[in-house]
Scaffold this motif. Sequence first.
Motif, PDB file in Angstrom:
ATOM      1  N   PRO A   1     -20.812 -43.066 -32.198  1.00  0.00           N
ATOM      2  CA  PRO A   1     -20.152 -44.126 -31.424  1.00  0.00           C
ATOM      3  C   PRO A   1     -18.826 -43.610 -30.890  1.00  0.00           C
ATOM      4  CG  PRO A   1     -20.913 -44.944 -33.560  1.00  0.00           C
ATOM      5  CD  PRO A   1     -21.065 -43.458 -33.607  1.00  0.00           C
ATOM      6  N   ILE A   2     -18.456 -44.010 -29.667  1.00  0.00           N
ATOM      7  CA  ILE A   2     -17.227 -43.472 -29.068  1.00  0.00           C
ATOM      8  C   ILE A   2     -15.978 -43.996 -29.774  1.00  0.00           C
ATOM      9  CG2 ILE A   2     -18.295 -43.130 -26.826  1.00  0.00           C
ATOM     10  CD1 ILE A   2     -16.795 -45.667 -25.888  1.00  0.00           C
ATOM     11  N   SER A   3     -16.119 -45.052 -30.576  1.00  0.00           N
ATOM     12  CA  SER A   3     -15.036 -45.552 -31.416  1.00  0.00           C
ATOM     13  C   SER A   3     -15.668 -46.214 -32.631  1.00  0.00           C
ATOM     14  CB  SER A   3     -14.149 -46.539 -30.648  1.00  0.00           C
ATOM     15  OG  SER A   3     -14.893 -47.645 -30.203  1.00  0.00           O
ATOM     16  N   ALA A   4     -14.851 -46.605 -33.591  1.00  0.00           N
ATOM     17  CA  ALA A   4     -15.376 -47.163 -34.839  1.00  0.00           C
ATOM     18  C   ALA A   4     -16.168 -48.438 -34.577  1.00  0.00           C
ATOM     19  CB  ALA A   4     -14.227 -47.445 -35.801  1.00  0.00           C
ATOM     20  N   LEU A   5     -17.325 -48.555 -35.226  1.00  0.00           N
ATOM     21  CA  LEU A   5     -18.165 -49.734 -35.043  1.00  0.00           C
ATOM     22  C   LEU A   5     -17.457 -51.007 -35.472  1.00  0.00           C
ATOM     23  CD1 LEU A   5     -21.699 -48.478 -36.215  1.00  0.00           C
ATOM     24  CD2 LEU A   5     -20.928 -48.924 -33.875  1.00  0.00           C
ATOM     25  N   ASP A   6     -16.587 -50.905 -36.472  1.00  0.00           N
ATOM     26  CA  ASP A   6     -15.889 -52.086 -36.972  1.00  0.00           C
ATOM     27  C   ASP A   6     -14.475 -52.186 -36.416  1.00  0.00           C
ATOM     28  OD1 ASP A   6     -14.819 -49.928 -38.263  1.00  0.00           O
ATOM     29  OD2 ASP A   6     -14.952 -50.779 -40.295  1.00  0.00           O
ATOM     30  N   GLY A   7     -14.225 -51.508 -35.299  1.00  0.00           N
ATOM     31  CA  GLY A   7     -12.887 -51.537 -34.717  1.00  0.00           C
ATOM     32  C   GLY A   7     -12.498 -52.930 -34.242  1.00  0.00           C
ATOM     33  N   LEU A   8     -11.210 -53.211 -34.289  1.00  0.00           N
ATOM     34  CA  LEU A   8     -10.697 -54.504 -33.839  1.00  0.00           C
ATOM     35  C   LEU A   8     -10.160 -54.431 -32.414  1.00  0.00           C
ATOM     36  CD1 LEU A   8      -8.794 -55.590 -37.090  1.00  0.00           C
ATOM     37  CD2 LEU A   8     -11.070 -56.322 -36.327  1.00  0.00           C
ATOM     38  N   TRP A   9      -9.425 -53.363 -32.098  1.00  0.00           N
ATOM     39  CA  TRP A   9      -8.889 -53.217 -30.752  1.00  0.00           C
ATOM     40  C   TRP A   9      -9.970 -52.808 -29.767  1.00  0.00           C
ATOM     41  CZ3 TRP A   9      -4.854 -55.368 -29.019  1.00  0.00           C
ATOM     42  CH2 TRP A   9      -3.665 -55.448 -29.738  1.00  0.00           C
ATOM     43  N   ARG A  10     -10.768 -51.847 -30.156  1.00  0.00           N
ATOM     44  CA  ARG A  10     -11.776 -51.297 -29.248  1.00  0.00           C
ATOM     45  C   ARG A  10     -13.115 -51.234 -29.966  1.00  0.00           C
ATOM     46  NH1 ARG A  10     -10.689 -45.359 -27.141  1.00  0.00           N
ATOM     47  NH2 ARG A  10      -9.660 -46.375 -25.360  1.00  0.00           N
ATOM     48  N   LYS A  11     -14.128 -51.843 -29.370  1.00  0.00           N
ATOM     49  CA  LYS A  11     -15.477 -51.762 -29.915  1.00  0.00           C
ATOM     50  C   LYS A  11     -16.314 -50.863 -29.001  1.00  0.00           C
ATOM     51  CE  LYS A  11     -15.301 -56.411 -31.922  1.00  0.00           C
ATOM     52  NZ  LYS A  11     -14.473 -55.920 -33.008  1.00  0.00           N
ATOM     53  N   PRO A  12     -17.221 -50.079 -29.568  1.00  0.00           N
ATOM     54  CA  PRO A  12     -17.973 -49.110 -28.768  1.00  0.00           C
ATOM     55  C   PRO A  12     -19.222 -49.699 -28.108  1.00  0.00           C
ATOM     56  CG  PRO A  12     -18.567 -48.849 -31.058  1.00  0.00           C
ATOM     57  CD  PRO A  12     -17.540 -49.958 -31.010  1.00  0.00           C
ATOM     58  N   TYR A  13     -19.186 -50.983 -27.794  1.00  0.00           N
ATOM     59  CA  TYR A  13     -20.371 -51.591 -27.191  1.00  0.00           C
ATOM     60  C   TYR A  13     -19.983 -52.753 -26.290  1.00  0.00           C
ATOM     61  CZ  TYR A  13     -19.696 -54.639 -31.296  1.00  0.00           C
ATOM     62  OH  TYR A  13     -19.160 -55.457 -32.263  1.00  0.00           O
ATOM     63  N   GLU A  14     -20.895 -53.079 -25.403  1.00  0.00           N
ATOM     64  CA  GLU A  14     -20.815 -54.272 -24.564  1.00  0.00           C
ATOM     65  C   GLU A  14     -22.118 -55.040 -24.724  1.00  0.00           C
ATOM     66  OE1 GLU A  14     -19.331 -53.833 -20.527  1.00  0.00           O
ATOM     67  OE2 GLU A  14     -18.592 -51.824 -21.035  1.00  0.00           O
TER      68      GLU A  14
END
Length: 504
Positions: free
Chosen positions: A366-379
Amino acid sequence: MSNSTQEETAILFQDTNTYLLDIPHSITLAQEGRPTLRQQPAPESGSGAEKRIYRKTLNLLSCSPIKEPFPSTEPKKPAALARLLDTIPVSERRFHLELILPLVRDSLEAIKAEFSHDRRWCEARAVPSESEPHDSTTPNQHPRKRRRGNDYTPLGSASDSHVSTKNEPPMILSTTSPNDFEALSDLAIVKNPSPEPAIIKVGSGYGDEQSPPYEYIIPPESSFVLCTLPLFDAEVDRPSTSHNYPIPGLPHHQKFNLILMDPPWPNKSVRRSKHYQTHHYSEMDVLTEGLRDILRVHSHNPKTKQGLHPSELHLEPPIQSEQSIAAIWITNAEKARRAAYEALSGAGFCICEEWVWVKTTWDGQPISALDGLWRKPYEILVIGRKSGHDANVSGHGNGNGNADNTLPLSQIDDLTRVSEAITMRRVIAAVPDLHSRKPNLKSIFEDVFFMENGQLQEYSALEVFARNLTAGWWAAGNEVLRFNARECWVDLGGEGEADLHECA
């Protein structure tokens, strides 16, 4: 188009409801009409042979695939983390942590289990050479004008005042010779009914008489409305209560089995980046109402049988789909998800599926952490279906036979109940391409919604806020020609135009 082994496909992996898709290839294949090049007899000579070679060797310019995940932007101090969590509703955190995250994680693992460790998650890409930089941030500029500064005319603004709200016939393009226009303002409602691509040439270089015209490639059997949609103006009367069209010039009787929308959601960081146009609405209400009006006016009513065009009346006419599908791309903000749910529900659609596009590096991270708060790697793409029966959101019938009486979600329940009632979620993994470029999901839409006993049904489709055209579909918005500009494509048989970045 079904994804059988006999047909070219941009899908690199498929397992039940999990896909791995190559974005540039998906857009390239979506430029082809029916029959495909592989099914056409090869012309012996003349312009037909030239068109065959042109379509077969043209490749979409892309960017190098992401190799490593982006650096984390998550709060590191407990106090900062606590402040951020306070801004996110508990229901929204649960939606992502309990419904989306496990699904995405399991889907990525399923793909990895089928791929060897050294196999890339995208195909080879054509990237601009160093001598011809490809600036993806201002793709609506004329290529020669682009290098002179930032004073340019956006692609859609030249045509805004030209598009009529009257029921005028579309401009029919020729495929035997280029279609010449003085300016983009001469383009409004345009149609290419031919099974061959057409070429539009505009101007002579924005005032530079020495520059050649700017070219756009129009796919077979595609149509477009080049305009700024009136939903951006809060003072415009809604078409449900007036004679105005939600899409200027597109008559109310034009109905579609599939309507796909990628709205420019209000977003402060996106506005600051200036990658593409967003608007100040009052706040989400105007946008939600505008999306709902487009769906109300232009979605097919399954209770009304569709007739075939006279040219389609063969001895064995194809099956005309009675599906009515609507899909809206959303950001990972609660307001956007609520707006999409309300627009669909208000137009009489049941929320039936959500498709999650997870963005990965070229080796599947994933381009960023799956559980990220600021940025999520999905739309997420929210999908609704309108049935021939009375229906309300999440499949609960209202029993009154009037879709306009469907209650908005704010009067039904919170988002949790709606989210948990969705019966199907699919994951589409894809390595990101240029900014704002979404994967073309035409083949997946066809396989999921328009196949009957292995046979593709006839269907009509409209993409709103489109940034490229798709063969056989309508498109509407002020950027519909963005990635159909000739400068966005390269002939790999040429010299010095692009490098081929091997990814697979």
